[in-house]
Design an enzyme around this catalytic site. Structure first.
Site, mmCIF file in Angstrom:
data_model
loop_
_atom_site.group_PDB
_atom_site.id
_atom_site.type_symbol
_atom_site.label_atom_id
_atom_site.label_comp_id
_atom_site.label_asym_id
_atom_site.label_seq_id
_atom_site.Cartn_x
_atom_site.Cartn_y
_atom_site.Cartn_z
ATOM 1 N N GLY A 420 71.630 65.341 23.763
ATOM 2 C CA GLY A 420 72.248 64.485 23.855
ATOM 3 C C GLY A 420 72.374 64.565 25.422
ATOM 4 N N THR A 421 73.143 63.569 25.971
ATOM 5 C CA THR A 421 73.155 62.711 27.473
ATOM 6 C C THR A 421 73.791 64.039 28.725
ATOM 7 O OG1 THR A 421 72.345 61.027 26.379
ATOM 8 C CG2 THR A 421 73.356 61.422 28.473
ATOM 9 N N LYS A 436 77.913 67.726 29.689
ATOM 10 C CA LYS A 436 76.533 67.556 28.216
ATOM 11 C C LYS A 436 77.019 66.551 27.592
ATOM 12 C CE LYS A 436 73.354 70.136 25.404
ATOM 13 N NZ LYS A 436 72.922 70.959 24.546
ATOM 14 N N ASP A 531 64.925 78.393 21.791
ATOM 15 C CA ASP A 531 63.596 77.311 22.212
ATOM 16 C C ASP A 531 63.307 77.491 23.444
ATOM 17 O OD1 ASP A 531 62.649 74.529 22.319
ATOM 18 O OD2 ASP A 531 64.713 74.057 22.550
#
Length: 721
Positions: A420-421, A436, A531
């Site tokens: 996302g941004t 977010k 991650d």
């Protein structure tokens, strides 16, 4: 259709019925660089890109400035059932010093097979582009997985785009286990660059085996072409060699670099590279074809366009759109106009009243819809079940966040990522936050959002980014967490302007290890991050590490040591054992952390290439030969002690061992790093009786460069397997 070649020149060859200028067959029939060769083959005449080569041209388009070539360059890598290679073809193709470029929008790099890894790289001297992907099949259920596959998603097939401006490429293929894991199904790998629409993967065994590819003698590739690669339109117009000869043509710059092409103006057709006397851009008579004009009256052709008129005695407000009708008296027209106006006013009044009454209700219904769509009930339950969550996590309204971000102004964007941004915002209580906005396209990604909220609601650690709350009143759910001012660790590691000091690197590594250790063993529920990478470690004003991005994290049930899940992560940081087995353990995060330690030591990116090896393979081989210091960053060498650097290097190697059981736990890693920051501490990862390493004495720490002569190409995966 009239010939679009130069007068007196051959304008067709075999199946290609039109060879328009600037292309031409033979000498003096084309622009420089566009000469084609028509040859006699066993199948009849065929057109080739130039004399002496075997690149066949099958299609030419002037409006698109593209051609399609037929290529036999399909990479192949085959093994027998014992794992011995029997076929290995790695093709390359170069268009250097020509006006042609491999189209990045019309072509795709495709890899087929199981247990396969392939790359495509630019063979030009002045560039260093290389990318690749892997195709894996689970050996226990390979046939079922492939037959159920519906897209080229990494199971039997993977696909990548290419960069713009590519004029040459080389394809390399390899196998993780020489196809021995799936030898009963398929023993070969294939890789090729081809037109997007040429190959569709249906998950059939014939697709994986390359039957479709090898059954075709050629592969179509789309090439972009341009005139005078060193000139723009503005520059070309000042020269006598300007290519747009027709007065009804215009020049179009090549958007991705220098060079241009010619186009006919709207309302004209033909060849813009020829003069108007030689089939250049000619006026289209739109009135001859009802499909090319919208005229409701009498059509009159004009240069480049047409006009419409009504017959005498009839009128139309616009004869292009409305039929011509008999003229009405002014009084009737006025009466009709007044009636229509009154009706419209009354209708608008009723609409405004209805809108005001229903607005509040519809907004509530829409917010409720988004709330349920975004798993609002589940999220409320997860947050309320967390101890003290009401003091930590808040459900924000959309109005609050719009005000905080100036209605999500693009100037407030901090970054864009895979999930996302992120926007910078200022809350009413003057807290600076990061908001977010997730990229959610399906229910699986909504579940990742819920997972991140639930994860951050359950943990509280000074080195883990703090969640303030979320908003569910929009189609795309929003997360609100603390603003970390100094950005990602990866930007600081790989920056040449302000490299981190050794002391900061060691502290950041210790803090990050502590955060992961907390997740693994001290959090209310065991959490595997899944991650871990340097771009997911943020730095605040004091360069304190903050572990972030829990969108793919997994909770682990009590007394379980692993979870089986679809492989997710970032290439270069991904645990090979997890990649091959699908078993996610705490040691998967340990492996990824080991990669970050190598980054901190070397200042290099994990996929950097050294002597045909990636950074991690190169680092481990140098460490084995006692010469790893030659790859360390200068500031690390100047500021770190021998013992500290040695311990961190061997700790990184221990974290990246192929067998997860041989790796330390994050708690052990944290303790070891913390000990390095305190004097007179024994370190378990450095042998007590080891002699001073030769390179430490004679090479790097003495300030002398030494060539260790390493020519090995053995991969780290093979070394630890």
């Amino acid at each position: 259709m009239a010939s679009q070649a130069l007068p007196g020149c051959q304008d067709s060859c075999g199946a290609l019925m039109s060879v328009p200028y600037p292309f031409g067959i033979g000498e003096n029939c084309s622009r420089e660089g566009f000469t084609l060769d028509c040859r006699q083959t066993d199948q009849g005449p065929a057109l080739y890109l130039s004399k002496g080569n075997m690149i066949e041209v099958t299609y030419i388009s002037l409006p698109k400035a593209q051609i399609i070539i037929s290529s036999s360059d399909v990479g192949q890598d085959c093994y027998d059932r014992s794992g011995s290679r029997v076929t290995h073809y790695q093709p390359s193709l170069s268009l250097k010093d020509s006006p042609y470029i491999f189209s990045d929008t019309e072509n795709t790099f495709t890899v087929l097979g199981c247990d396969t890894y392939a790359t495509i790289s630019d063979t030009s001297i002045n560039t260093s582009f290389q990318t690749g992907c892997s195709s894996i099949c689970n050996a226990q259920s390979v046939k079922t997985q492939i037959m159920n596959a519906s897209s080229c998603n990494g199971i039997g097939c993977c696909r990548l785009s290419i960069p713009d401006g590519l004029q040459s490429f080389k394809i390399t293929l390899s196998s993780f286990k020489n196809h021995t894991l799936v030898s009963e199904f398929n023993n070969c790998s294939y890789a090729f660059l081809a037109s997007n629409n040429w190959f569709t993967f249906f998950g059939l065994s014939s697709d994986i085996g390359g039957g479709f590819v090898m059954g075709n003698a050629s592969v179509p590739i789309v090439l972009d072409w341009r005139i005078n690669v060193n000139w723009t339109c503005k520059e070309a117009k000042t020269t006598s060699d300007y290519a747009c000869k027709s007065q009804n043509s215009y020049c179009k710059d090549y958007l991705k670099g220098a060079g241009y092409s010619c186009m006919c103006k709207t309302g004209y057709q033909g060849n813009p590279y020829l003069g108007d006397a030689d089939e250049g851009c000619q006026d289209i008579d739109e009135c001859r074809d009802e499909l090319t004009n919208l005229c409701k009256g009498i059509c009159i052709n004009t240069p480049g366009s047409y006009s419409c008129e009504c017959p005498k005695g009839k009128l139309s407000d616009n004869p292009t759109m409305y039929p011509c009708k008999t003229f009405w008296p002014v009084g009737i027209v006025i009466l009709i106009a007044i009636s229509i106006t009154i009706g419209i006013v009354l209708l608008l009044g009723r609409c405004v009243l209805f809108y005001k009454i229903s607005k509040v209700k519809s907004q509530k219904m829409l917010k409720r819809k988004y709330f349920l769509q975004n798993r609002g009930l589940l999220l409320q339950h997860l947050i309320s079940s967390t101890e003290d969550s009401t003091e930590q996590t808040k459900i924000f309204t959309l109005t609050e966040l719009e005000k905080a971000t100036n209605n999500f102004d693009e100037t407030r964007i901090l970054g864009r990522g895979g999930h996302g941004t992120v926007y910078k915002g200022l809350l009413s209580d003057q807290r600076i936050v990061a908001i977010k906005k997730s990229k959610i396209a399906n229910s699986g990604e909504i579940d990742q959002f819920i997972n991140e909220v639930a994860t951050l609601s359950r943990i509280n650690h000074r080195n883990i980014v703090k969640l303030y709350g979320c908003c569910l009143e929009t189609e795309v759910p929003l997360l609100v967490y603390e603003f970390i001012s100094n950005g990602m660790l990866s930007n600081h590691i790989h920056s040449e302007d302000h490299p981190l000091s050794w002391e900061d690197r060691l502290r950041i590594a210790t803090e990050s290890a502590g955060a992961l250790s907390y997740l693994h063993s001290a959090a209310p529920m065991t959490i595997f991050h899944r991650d871990v990478k340097s771009s997911n470690i943020l730095l605040d004003d004091h360069y304190t590490a903050k572990v972030a991005d829990f969108g793919t994290s997994r909770f682990v049930p009590l007394n379980d040591t692993h979870v089986s899940t679809a492989v997710q992560g970032t290439f270069g940081y991904l645990d090979p054992e997890y990649f091959l087995t699908g078993r996610l353990t705490d040691k998967s995060d340990v492996y990824s952390f080991g990669v970050i330690l190598v980054e901190l030591l070397t200042g290099k990116k994990p996929l950097s290439i050294y002597e045909d090896r990636n950074l991690l393979t190169h680092f481990i081989l140098l460490l084995k030969e006692n010469c790893f210091t030659q790859i360390l960053e200068d500031r690390v060498m100047k500021e770190g002690t021998k013992v500290q650097i040695q311990v961190v290097a061997e700790l990184a190697e221990a974290c990246m061992r192929m067998n997860g059981e041989e790796r330390p736990t994050m708690k052990e890693v944290e303790a070891e790093l913390d000990g390095l920051r305190r004097p007179k501490k024994q370190h378990q990862w450095v042998a007590h009786d080891r002699e001073e390493r030769e390179c430490l004495l004679k090479g790097a720490f003495a300030g002398q460069a030494r060539d260790n002569g390493d020519t090995s190409t053995q991969s780290s995966l093979q070394r630890h397997a």
